[in-house]
Design a protein around this motif. Sequence first.
Motif, PDB file in Angstrom:
ATOM      1  N   ALA A   1      -0.118   1.696  -6.055  1.00 54.56           N
ATOM      2  CA  ALA A   1       0.576   2.195  -4.855  1.00 54.56           C
ATOM      3  C   ALA A   1       1.879   2.935  -5.197  1.00 54.56           C
ATOM      4  O   ALA A   1       2.097   4.044  -4.690  1.00 54.56           O
TER       5      ALA A   1
ATOM      6  N   ILE B   1       8.199   8.306   7.889  1.00 54.43           N
ATOM      7  CA  ILE B   1       7.524   9.479   7.330  1.00 54.43           C
ATOM      8  C   ILE B   1       6.676  10.140   8.425  1.00 54.43           C
ATOM      9  O   ILE B   1       6.610  11.366   8.515  1.00 54.43           O
ATOM     10  N   ASP B   2       6.076   9.302   9.269  1.00 56.17           N
ATOM     11  CA  ASP B   2       5.252   9.840  10.358  1.00 56.17           C
ATOM     12  C   ASP B   2       6.065  10.622  11.374  1.00 56.17           C
ATOM     13  O   ASP B   2       5.533  11.487  12.051  1.00 56.17           O
TER      14      ASP B   2
ATOM     15  N   ASN C   1      10.528  12.029   3.149  1.00 56.36           N
ATOM     16  CA  ASN C   1      10.200  10.616   2.994  1.00 56.36           C
ATOM     17  C   ASN C   1      11.498   9.807   3.145  1.00 56.36           C
ATOM     18  O   ASN C   1      12.118   9.423   2.161  1.00 56.36           O
TER      19      ASN C   1
ATOM     20  N   TYR D   1      13.319  14.254  -3.737  1.00 56.01           N
ATOM     21  CA  TYR D   1      12.661  14.007  -2.456  1.00 56.01           C
ATOM     22  C   TYR D   1      13.303  14.862  -1.360  1.00 56.01           C
ATOM     23  O   TYR D   1      13.348  14.468  -0.201  1.00 56.01           O
TER      24      TYR D   1
ATOM     25  N   MET E   1      11.926   6.453   1.177  1.00 54.73           N
ATOM     26  CA  MET E   1      12.285   6.599  -0.230  1.00 54.73           C
ATOM     27  C   MET E   1      13.746   7.045  -0.374  1.00 54.73           C
ATOM     28  O   MET E   1      14.473   6.534  -1.221  1.00 54.73           O
TER      29      MET E   1
ATOM     30  N   CYS F   1       0.865  -1.190   0.000  1.00 48.68           N
ATOM     31  CA  CYS F   1       0.000   0.000   0.000  1.00 48.68           C
ATOM     32  C   CYS F   1       0.900   1.238   0.000  1.00 48.68           C
ATOM     33  O   CYS F   1       2.090   1.135   0.247  1.00 48.68           O
ATOM     34  N   PRO F   2       0.355   2.408  -0.294  1.00 49.01           N
ATOM     35  CA  PRO F   2       1.192   3.625  -0.263  1.00 49.01           C
ATOM     36  C   PRO F   2       1.733   3.879   1.141  1.00 49.01           C
ATOM     37  O   PRO F   2       1.127   3.464   2.130  1.00 49.01           O
ATOM     38  N   THR F   3       2.865   4.574   1.231  1.00 43.41           N
ATOM     39  CA  THR F   3       3.459   4.823   2.547  1.00 43.41           C
ATOM     40  C   THR F   3       2.970   6.126   3.161  1.00 43.41           C
ATOM     41  O   THR F   3       3.056   6.311   4.364  1.00 43.41           O
ATOM     42  N   ILE F   4       2.508   7.037   2.341  1.00 44.61           N
ATOM     43  CA  ILE F   4       2.142   8.354   2.856  1.00 44.61           C
ATOM     44  C   ILE F   4       0.650   8.381   3.149  1.00 44.61           C
ATOM     45  O   ILE F   4      -0.154   7.891   2.356  1.00 44.61           O
TER      46      ILE F   4
ATOM     47  N   ARG G   1       8.220  -0.606   4.027  1.00 40.52           N
ATOM     48  CA  ARG G   1       7.364   0.499   3.643  1.00 40.52           C
ATOM     49  C   ARG G   1       6.252   0.752   4.664  1.00 40.52           C
ATOM     50  O   ARG G   1       5.135   1.100   4.306  1.00 40.52           O
ATOM     51  N   CYS G   2       6.573   0.608   5.938  1.00 40.76           N
ATOM     52  CA  CYS G   2       5.544   0.790   6.965  1.00 40.76           C
ATOM     53  C   CYS G   2       5.184   2.251   7.135  1.00 40.76           C
ATOM     54  O   CYS G   2       4.132   2.578   7.672  1.00 40.76           O
ATOM     55  N   GLY G   3       6.075   3.152   6.705  1.00 39.19           N
ATOM     56  CA  GLY G   3       5.754   4.577   6.756  1.00 39.19           C
ATOM     57  C   GLY G   3       5.996   5.243   8.096  1.00 39.19           C
ATOM     58  O   GLY G   3       5.699   6.420   8.271  1.00 39.19           O
TER      59      GLY G   3
ATOM     60  N   ASP H   1       2.586   6.895  -4.438  1.00 37.34           N
ATOM     61  CA  ASP H   1       3.722   7.332  -3.621  1.00 37.34           C
ATOM     62  C   ASP H   1       4.613   8.334  -4.342  1.00 37.34           C
ATOM     63  O   ASP H   1       5.254   9.172  -3.715  1.00 37.34           O
TER      64      ASP H   1
END
Lengths: 336, 437
Positions: free
Chosen positions: A316, B376-377, B384, B403, B387, A274-277, B371-373, A320
């Motif tokens: 996805a 970014i959080d 990012n 980026y 990335m 899934c997308p990360t953002i 890619r848990c993100g 991203d």
Amino acid sequence: MAVEQKRHPLIVSVSPHVRDRETVGRIMWSVNLSLMPALIASFYYFGPRAVFVTALCIISSVLSEYLFQKALKRQITISDGSAFLTGLLLGMNLPPSVPFYIPIVGSVVAVVITKQLFGGLGYNIFNPALIGRAFLLITWPRAMTTWSAPTAQFTALDAKTTATPLGILKEEGINKLIEEFGSKGDLYINLLFGNRAGSLGETSVILLLIGAAYLLYKRYITWHIPISFLSTVAILAWVFGGKEGLFTGDPLIHLLSGGLILGAFFMATDYVTCPTIRKGQIIFGIGCGAITMLIRLKGGFPEGVMFAILLMNCFAPLIDRNVKPELFGAVKEKKR
Amino acid sequence: MVKADTFERGVHPHESKELTAHKPIESAHLPRRVVIPLSQHIGAPAKPEVNIGEEVKRYQMIGSPPGFVSAPVHASISGKVIAISDFLHPSGRMVPSIVIESDGKDEPLPLEDNPDYLNLPPDEIKALIRDAGIVGLGGAAFPTSVKLSPPKEKPIDTVILNGAECEPYLTADHRLMVERPEDVVNGLKIIMRALGVPRGFIGIEMNKPDAIKVMKDATVGEGDIDVRQLKVKYPQGAEKMLIKAITGREVPPKGGLPMDVGVVVQNVGTAVAIYEAVRYRKPLIERVVTVTGRGVREPKNLKVRIGMMLSELIEDCGGLVDGAVKVIVGGPMMGFAQWSLDVPVVKGTSGVLVQTEEEFFPSEEYFACIRCGRCIDVCPMGLNPSMLSILSEKGHYEEAKEYNLFDCFECGSCAFICPSKRPIVQFIRLAKSQTKP
């Protein structure tokens, strides 16, 4: 040089020198744990077949990951819980009555082809369990759409076959579906608790939600995908789902049926695919909801969650690339 | 609930400040020899002003600045210059340095007290600060006099003293505020006068209630100085995050500076050094260093002469325990791991952290990004990191610029939170080194 330098056996690495305790393994095993209530409910409703099918899926998934990595002399990663999770999710997405070779083939397709051939955990484009299931649905369409009625008796070996609520809704309409369950209230209650035909792990909405609440509380998943997914389904079901014209559909039946809850909380939220953002995840969820309802209302299948998630998995990376987090200072600069 | 200022995102590493938070600052012993790098600051290295064999006194200038963005260095002990050569610096580089062997007498040049220091003209204040070799003591070590001389087109209206000390383990600034609140406030007043700014803030994280209290007491009756409490969150003490928390202003990206939003930030330790430099003409020859971690027998806050070797400094804390495996100069989030204890304390050294095997996470093993993100959080800059690390890993350095690669200030929040334990900061530094902004 006058000052002598001595070497000490010290470890040198780049900052930061403290790390959070969370690991990939801990996250994956927690997701496995969160699925246990719904899995146990499936044993109650579908009997030993359900135990057999999920066990076979898990064993084949873990074993195929082990053998593949062994054969290619890669690091063995079965302890991170992700192959276990793929097997568990695949099992929960199968009809309880499938013959023994179906879980095995599905697991190999999921773990070896969908995950390992793309480079292993982190590199796969599609949700492994769902590709496994899609492969099985196309290869053995009959076995994959033969549904057992819940027996609520652990000892029952031969369950009678029936249609899923979404199947009845599609073929015979809402009145027939209500008639089947007695009243509208009984319909909702049975859907909520999982006393209905379907993939073995998808039926007990309430127990799936308890698992999902645990994942949300632990922040292993966030609300973005499930809520945008579910609200899109609810809105489209209400607007287009009724036979008597626009805005006459029953969103609740659509929310409680099929694989929606399992898909929205446990499969669409798969980190890798899934997308990360977070903003991108909302787009992803809306896309999943829209495709699900397109298939449910206009497509050839009664259920569309699987294909919806797989199709959105393709998007996805694109999402991203185009939805970026808000750079510190950038917005203020424009306003000024 | 008390009102606390903060910024968006960030992380909550374990603070571990209890090891030294209540220990008063002690003086370290007089070093047997000091190694004084000619480059302890951002900008041009100082030029040596002494020769091998020459006797020097404490406070004597031994290296002079060749340009505007530079700083002089001073002898921190009296003794004999025994070497002028490249020497290992805590940043890992070899840096030209002056080595002084102590004569054991610690003879100083005379200082003079100017009680009327608060009425000095701004230009004289800046000259005194420059001559004293003062640089940012928070760690960045940017020459302070340069920071106090913004160009005319960038009007400054606010000065913020940084007492956040958001790095885990470190308590040097905390102790300084508790023990010398008046000097901190006087330092702030000098900075405000040098810049002609009417408004000053002191930002302190809420995990230091005693410091907040004494600083509030010390500023009673100072209508133009405000003590602000900050939420305990890393990197609260990063300049941009601190400015956002206190003023709500965001420093623009792509090389923007605090002065672009009318703010100058100085560390509380720098403020005390400024006070001593402007009032007593005292050069910067010592600073407070937190020597801590479970790898030292007796963690302490020590007042240390610049140039003292870590090996000598650690003696004052009872030495290393058997399981000590990692020595970090600075805090655990942004500090530099050392391979030798023969490195000196420099002006930017806020702490020395010694970790044991239990505290240390084996960082050489990492996995693919799932890619848990989470990174970014938590990224305070809104980048990012996932990335960026993937692009750098694959060698796509130019693409990383799309980026916002160069907006990363390497706080380490992303690598801290990463469940795959990826060395994200290392990947980002690699990409930065392989391309140009």
